[in-house]
Design an enzyme around this catalytic site. Structure first.
Site, short mmCIF file in Angstrom:
data_model
loop_
_atom_site.label_atom_id
_atom_site.label_comp_id
_atom_site.label_asym_id
_atom_site.label_seq_id
_atom_site.Cartn_x
_atom_site.Cartn_y
_atom_site.Cartn_z
N CYS A 1 0.83 -1.20 0.00
CA CYS A 1 0.00 0.00 0.00
C CYS A 1 0.87 1.26 0.00
O CYS A 1 2.02 1.25 0.43
CB CYS A 1 -0.90 -0.03 1.23
SG CYS A 1 -2.15 1.28 1.28
N ASP B 1 0.36 3.68 1.89
CA ASP B 1 0.28 4.22 3.25
C ASP B 1 1.67 4.59 3.77
O ASP B 1 2.61 3.80 3.69
CB ASP B 1 -0.36 3.18 4.16
CG ASP B 1 -0.80 3.75 5.50
OD1 ASP B 1 0.08 4.22 6.25
OD2 ASP B 1 -2.01 3.72 5.80
N ARG C 1 2.85 4.72 6.59
CA ARG C 1 3.33 3.96 7.74
C ARG C 1 4.01 2.65 7.34
O ARG C 1 4.54 1.94 8.20
CB ARG C 1 2.16 3.66 8.68
CG ARG C 1 1.52 4.91 9.27
CD ARG C 1 0.19 4.61 9.93
NE ARG C 1 -0.84 4.25 8.94
CZ ARG C 1 -2.09 3.96 9.26
NH1 ARG C 1 -2.47 3.97 10.53
NH2 ARG C 1 -2.96 3.64 8.31
N HIS D 1 -2.01 -4.33 5.11
CA HIS D 1 -1.65 -3.88 6.47
C HIS D 1 -2.90 -3.51 7.26
O HIS D 1 -3.94 -3.18 6.68
CB HIS D 1 -0.70 -2.69 6.41
CG HIS D 1 -1.33 -1.44 5.83
ND1 HIS D 1 -1.91 -0.47 6.62
CD2 HIS D 1 -1.49 -1.03 4.55
CE1 HIS D 1 -2.38 0.49 5.85
NE2 HIS D 1 -2.14 0.18 4.59
N CYS E 1 -5.96 -0.03 7.28
CA CYS E 1 -5.83 0.45 5.91
C CYS E 1 -7.04 1.31 5.54
O CYS E 1 -8.19 0.84 5.58
CB CYS E 1 -5.71 -0.73 4.95
SG CYS E 1 -5.53 -0.25 3.22
#
Length: 221
Positions: free
Chosen positions: A39, A41, A43, A98, A101
């Site tokens: 992803c 993302d 993080r 993850h 999400c």
């Protein structure tokens, strides 16, 4: 922005200089063994999670770690997969979702996507995930439902990956393996789908999928 600039200076001083030989070698080419799909993302850091060095992972990132099924439409994901498999000859492809999400939250509850038409169109590639959750996970709510969505989406995207001709060919030839992972942000744990147990288990406990038996040809019938 100033933090990023300072980071570049620190990289050049503390990382690049001590490993100058590695980076000079990388300038002549790359030979990663793994295509890592995850992803966008902020993080998620694939190299940090796997403790890999530059040149060891070929990476695709997008909202929801989504791989559209093979189609005549040419997209960035399909082109990157083709290059990774045909040119780099990666041996493993990992799709890593993850926890927490945002894309998967939107799959469960699409409210708000009216203002994000392109995001909504992109998430159409998770329709099978949405249907699975709707039919089989009505008993779950909140965080548990989102986590189930994350896991099921990884499996759905693996199926999409198998529709790509080069991937299908390499799987049949026994030169490629596919893996489904989920990274748990709050604990740092990584879970892998174990086909024999048919569930996600700690990655250190999961059995690696065995490459298919190579098939050169079928006898005429």
């Amino acid at each position: 922005m100033q933090k990023l600039i300072q980071g570049i200076h620190e990289f050049q001083r503390s990382i690049f200089r001590p490993q100058r030989e590695l980076f000079e070698k990388l300038a002549s080419g790359q030979s990663p063994d793994t295509l890592f799909i995850t992803c966008s993302d902020s993080r998620i850091n694939p190299n940090l999670i796997t403790q890999t060095a530059p040149g060891e992972l070929f990476i695709i990132r997008n909202a929801g770690n989504i791989i559209p099924p093979h189609s005549p439409h040419v997209g960035g994901e399909a082109a990157t997969i083709e290059y990774a498999v045909a040119v780099l000859k990666v041996k493993d492809i990992i799709i890593c979702g993850h926890t927490h999400c945002g894309a998967m939250k939107a799959v469960v509850d699409p409210k708000g996507l009216e203002e994000l038409p392109r995001v909504a169109a992109w998430l159409a590639h998770t329709e099978a995930t949405r249907q699975i959750i709707r039919e089989h996970y009505q008993h779950l709510e909140g965080h548990a439902r989102i986590t189930a969505t994350v896991q099921e989406n990884v499996l759905v995207q693996l199926e999409h990956l198998r529709t790509h001709p080069l991937v299908a060919s390499r799987l049949a030839g026994g030169t490629l393996r596919l893996h489904g992972w989920v990274y748990k942000i709050e604990t740092g744990e990584v879970f892998a789908f174990d086909p024999e147990q048919r569930q996600f288990v700690p990655v250190t406990e999961a059995r690696l999928p065995a490459p298919p038996t190579p098939v050169s040809h079928f006898q005429s019938i």
